[in-house]
Design an enzyme around this catalytic site. Sequence first.
Site, mmCIF file in Angstrom:
data_model
loop_
_atom_site.group_PDB
_atom_site.id
_atom_site.type_symbol
_atom_site.label_atom_id
_atom_site.label_comp_id
_atom_site.label_asym_id
_atom_site.label_seq_id
_atom_site.Cartn_x
_atom_site.Cartn_y
_atom_site.Cartn_z
ATOM 1 N N ARG A 1 7.798 -12.908 11.822
ATOM 2 C CA ARG A 1 6.779 -13.742 11.182
ATOM 3 C C ARG A 1 5.789 -14.286 12.211
ATOM 4 O O ARG A 1 4.581 -14.308 11.981
ATOM 5 C CB ARG A 1 7.444 -14.889 10.419
ATOM 6 C CG ARG A 1 6.478 -15.827 9.726
ATOM 7 C CD ARG A 1 7.232 -16.893 8.956
ATOM 8 N NE ARG A 1 8.012 -16.309 7.882
ATOM 9 C CZ ARG A 1 7.553 -16.088 6.654
ATOM 10 N NH1 ARG A 1 6.315 -16.415 6.345
ATOM 11 N NH2 ARG A 1 8.333 -15.541 5.736
ATOM 12 N N TYR B 1 17.315 -5.803 9.195
ATOM 13 C CA TYR B 1 16.324 -4.793 9.565
ATOM 14 C C TYR B 1 15.825 -5.102 10.975
ATOM 15 O O TYR B 1 15.902 -6.243 11.438
ATOM 16 C CB TYR B 1 15.161 -4.739 8.566
ATOM 17 C CG TYR B 1 14.530 -6.068 8.222
ATOM 18 C CD1 TYR B 1 13.495 -6.608 8.983
ATOM 19 C CD2 TYR B 1 14.962 -6.788 7.099
ATOM 20 C CE1 TYR B 1 12.913 -7.820 8.652
ATOM 21 C CE2 TYR B 1 14.383 -8.004 6.771
ATOM 22 C CZ TYR B 1 13.361 -8.516 7.549
ATOM 23 O OH TYR B 1 12.785 -9.717 7.213
ATOM 24 N N ASP C 1 3.113 -19.806 -1.681
ATOM 25 C CA ASP C 1 4.188 -20.674 -2.155
ATOM 26 C C ASP C 1 3.684 -21.957 -2.796
ATOM 27 O O ASP C 1 4.406 -22.574 -3.588
ATOM 28 C CB ASP C 1 5.115 -21.030 -0.992
ATOM 29 C CG ASP C 1 6.062 -19.895 -0.626
ATOM 30 O OD1 ASP C 1 6.121 -18.908 -1.379
ATOM 31 O OD2 ASP C 1 6.745 -20.008 0.405
#
Length: 390
Positions: A105, A208, A286
């Site tokens: 991120r 991942y 969000d």
Amino acid sequence: MQIRNAIVVGAGIGGLAAAIALARRGVAVTVLEQSEAIREIGAGLQVSPNGLFVLRALGLEKRLAARGAVRGQAAVMRSYDQADDVMRLDFSRLDPDQAYYFMHRADLIDVLAQAAREQNVSFEFGARVVSVTAGEPPSLTLQDGSTRRAELIVGADGIHSRARVALNAEDKADFTGQVAWRATVPNTMGHADVAMVTMGPKRHLVSYPLRGGNLVNLVAVEERKTWAAEGWNHADDPAHLREAFAGWGGMAAQMIEAVEAPTLWGLHRHPVAPVWQQSGVALLGDAAHPTLPFLAQGANMALEDAWALTATVMSGGVKALPAYEAMRKPRVTRVIKAAEGNAWKFHLRRGPVRFVAHNVMRLGGKYAPGKMLGAFDWLYGYDVTAHAPR
């Protein structure tokens, strides 16, 4: 009709993408961020093809690889008590213009922040917004008592958004009965370039690779009655994670054993905001529609929102904001429902339901892999840059 200036509240993925998109169209943009700097927070995320369409349109796709983004080769479903895959969805079956990336991120935030600066976006750090007021023009008030005004105020400030409160009042989040640990570990176990979901009774593990394959991102979810606070950065003892997944073997056990500093995240269900826009104030990401992490679409929906919002206001000004809400709300509602529906599939207990479900996945992946991947065409094949107003 086009706007000349805008304030974006929040320097997250959606906020930065909106700032870039607006600035590229000639809007003077200021980003207000409550932190003192853009810091490395969170862990991994998945950029699916629908989100990549936006990054590509912003001219940023090549920068992803330069920051260590890993191009995903497949999604793999495994059972915690079996060595063989239950199902494998090969991403090579995606359309040629579609790609799937795994990245940290913080790396995506850095890419977006640099692109925003190149577009002359202004940043104010340590700027905590305490209230937002819709109007002509809309305004906001900071914690220090100062005010800001702009033709457009974009609330990209997450689940605790003050812009959301201004348009909808406070909402009540419901604890889902699930918690998630997040962590990254060195890739000493040879994790392939795939998104792996290891399924078990009342829990699952998503993993991942990140940063050129040198790290592995973990999200471990457990059903429990004990409430945990919402948010990403609540430190937890790794012994709690290992206790929750005791009895698991194989690569999943290796990854969990390697965790040193996990964070614990209580998963809460928030309603989609009834109102997304009003008199020059608009919500995205969000702030408008928090989603559970079971479809890896939080960042991708924010990217889609950012593009759609920009295209809408640049074609019709702030008076066109209802069209943005009308365009986005049905899609994100469908995504949220699909994410919520995945939780039970990942947590099946031993018994006939699990036996049937896993065999359906196994047979579908083996004999109809194109059809299995094609079930996600509505999600991955959607290109908001082609659907939004021009």
